[in-house]
Motif scaffolding. Structure first.
Motif, PDB file in Angstrom:
ATOM      1  N   THR A 143       0.799  -1.817   0.031  1.00  0.00           N
ATOM      2  CA  THR A 143      -0.160   0.090   0.029  1.00  0.00           C
ATOM      3  C   THR A 143       0.609   1.389   0.052  1.00  0.00           C
ATOM      4  O   THR A 143       0.247   2.054  -0.522  1.00  0.00           O
ATOM      5  CB  THR A 143      -0.780  -0.149   0.908  1.00  0.00           C
ATOM      6  N   LEU A 144       2.113   1.016   0.810  1.00  0.00           N
ATOM      7  CA  LEU A 144       2.581   2.344   0.344  1.00  0.00           C
ATOM      8  C   LEU A 144       3.386   2.441  -0.321  1.00  0.00           C
ATOM      9  O   LEU A 144       4.035   4.095  -1.091  1.00  0.00           O
ATOM     10  CB  LEU A 144       3.777   2.115   1.820  1.00  0.00           C
ATOM     11  N   ASP A 145       3.904   1.559  -1.199  1.00  0.00           N
ATOM     12  CA  ASP A 145       4.613   1.388  -2.451  1.00  0.00           C
ATOM     13  C   ASP A 145       3.863   1.967  -3.161  1.00  0.00           C
ATOM     14  O   ASP A 145       3.752   3.023  -4.368  1.00  0.00           O
ATOM     15  CB  ASP A 145       4.707   0.794  -2.847  1.00  0.00           C
TER      16      ASP A 145
ATOM     17  N   ALA B 139       3.940   5.524  -5.607  1.00  0.00           N
ATOM     18  CA  ALA B 139       4.177   5.899  -6.921  1.00  0.00           C
ATOM     19  C   ALA B 139       3.003   6.814  -7.267  1.00  0.00           C
ATOM     20  O   ALA B 139       2.984   7.892  -8.196  1.00  0.00           O
ATOM     21  CB  ALA B 139       3.807   4.493  -7.168  1.00  0.00           C
ATOM     22  N   LYS B 140       2.004   6.967  -6.369  1.00  0.00           N
ATOM     23  CA  LYS B 140       0.930   7.791  -7.396  1.00  0.00           C
ATOM     24  C   LYS B 140       0.870   9.231  -6.721  1.00  0.00           C
ATOM     25  O   LYS B 140       1.177  10.339  -7.521  1.00  0.00           O
ATOM     26  CB  LYS B 140      -0.194   7.748  -6.277  1.00  0.00           C
ATOM     27  N   LEU B 141       2.199   9.276  -6.333  1.00  0.00           N
ATOM     28  CA  LEU B 141       2.251  10.775  -5.406  1.00  0.00           C
ATOM     29  C   LEU B 141       3.315  11.176  -5.813  1.00  0.00           C
ATOM     30  O   LEU B 141       3.291  12.475  -6.575  1.00  0.00           O
ATOM     31  CB  LEU B 141       3.172  10.717  -3.769  1.00  0.00           C
ATOM     32  N   ASN B 142       4.546  11.007  -6.840  1.00  0.00           N
ATOM     33  CA  ASN B 142       5.059  10.811  -7.798  1.00  0.00           C
ATOM     34  C   ASN B 142       4.772  11.361  -9.098  1.00  0.00           C
ATOM     35  O   ASN B 142       4.803  12.375  -9.705  1.00  0.00           O
ATOM     36  CB  ASN B 142       6.455   9.827  -8.011  1.00  0.00           C
TER      37      ASN B 142
END
Length: 274
Positions: free
Chosen positions: A59-61, A65-68
């Motif tokens: 979930t953190l990954d 990825a969405k934040l990046n």
């Protein structure tokens, strides 16, 4: 008897030892089974924790990825050659239109500026002409009188309740403001009372009397306590007199002297109310 007892004693000992060993083995087996169950439970719990941890990391990954993706600068896709050419042409067309519009606005502003400058010049010339026809002193009034273009009537007025005849009009001083250099007047023109407030110093009060094509002017050139000094400037001839002069026969050598020595009759003063 004793031999039989002595023979059975070792047998009993071996049985006791065997029972003890069996009991110990049973206890050891039971403990081993219990420990095995504990180990299996701990392994199951460890697997569950590891799975939960793996889910959390996944979930953190995904969030990273969405934040990046959100924070990364967006690069516009390069248009195709035809689209790029059309885009450049459209931009160039808009630039030319904006430049043409700006030139038109600039031209209009220049024309308006020239019109404003011309208007200011006309106003300046008019102000100069008006100031040139205003007498600020008695000597300047004498100069204007010598020009012979108009009739001038110099006056000194105190604050009073009665009109004073000054040329073709009557004048009454109602208030003299020394600090701001203006006066409130009441005029009697053709038997009609007119109120003129805030007549400033050297500012002509202009109005038209009957039988006059040109205005009558009243000018104040000195304001003191309850007193003003100035003059009234009136046209030299009335309208009927000008019409009569226009209809008269041309001046010949025989009547030149008469025309010079007998000018048209001047306008009579108004009768002041008692």
């Amino acid at each position: 008897m004793e031999e039989s007892l002595s023979a059975t004693a070792p047998a009993h000992r071996s049985l006791a030892i065997t029972a003890t060993l069996a009991t110990a083995l049973l206890a050891t087996a039971g403990y081993s089974v219990h420990e095995g169950r504990q180990v299996k439970q701990m392994a199951a719990q460890t697997a569950q924790v590891q799975a939960s941890l793996n889910n959390t990391n996944a979930t953190l990954d995904q969030l990273s990825a969405k934040l990046n993706e959100l924070t990364a600068p967006k690069v516009a896709p390069e248009p195709a050659p035809k689209q790029a050419r059309a885009y450049r042409q459209a931009v160039a067309g808009r630039s030319r239109m904006a430049e043409a519009r700006w030139k038109k606005v600039q031209s209009q502003l220049d024309e308006q500026g020239q019109a404003i400058a011309a208007t200011r010049q006309d106003l300046g010339n008019t102000r100069t002409e008006l100031q040139g026809s205003i007498a600020r002193t008695h000597d300047e009034l004498v100069v204007l009188q010598r020009k012979g273009e108009r009739n001038y009537y110099e006056f000194d007025l105190d604050k009073a309740k009665r009109f004073m005849a000054e040329g073709p009009i009557g004048v009454r001083l109602r208030k003299a403001n020394v600090k701001h250099q203006y006066a409130d007047l009441e005029l009697l023109v053709d038997d009609v009372s007119l109120t003129k407030k805030h007549v400033n110093l050297y500012e002509p009060a202009v109005f038209y009397a009957a039988e006059s094509e040109h205005p009558v002017e009243l000018v104040i050139n000195k304001v003191s306590k309850n007193h003003i000094h100035g003059y009234v400037s009136a046209p030299k001839y009335r309208r009927s007199e000008l019409a009569a002069m226009g209809q008269a026969a041309p001046v010949t050598e025989g009547n030149t002297a008469d025309a010079a020595t007998n000018p048209p009759k001047q306008r009579e003063h108004l009768a002041m109310p008692k």
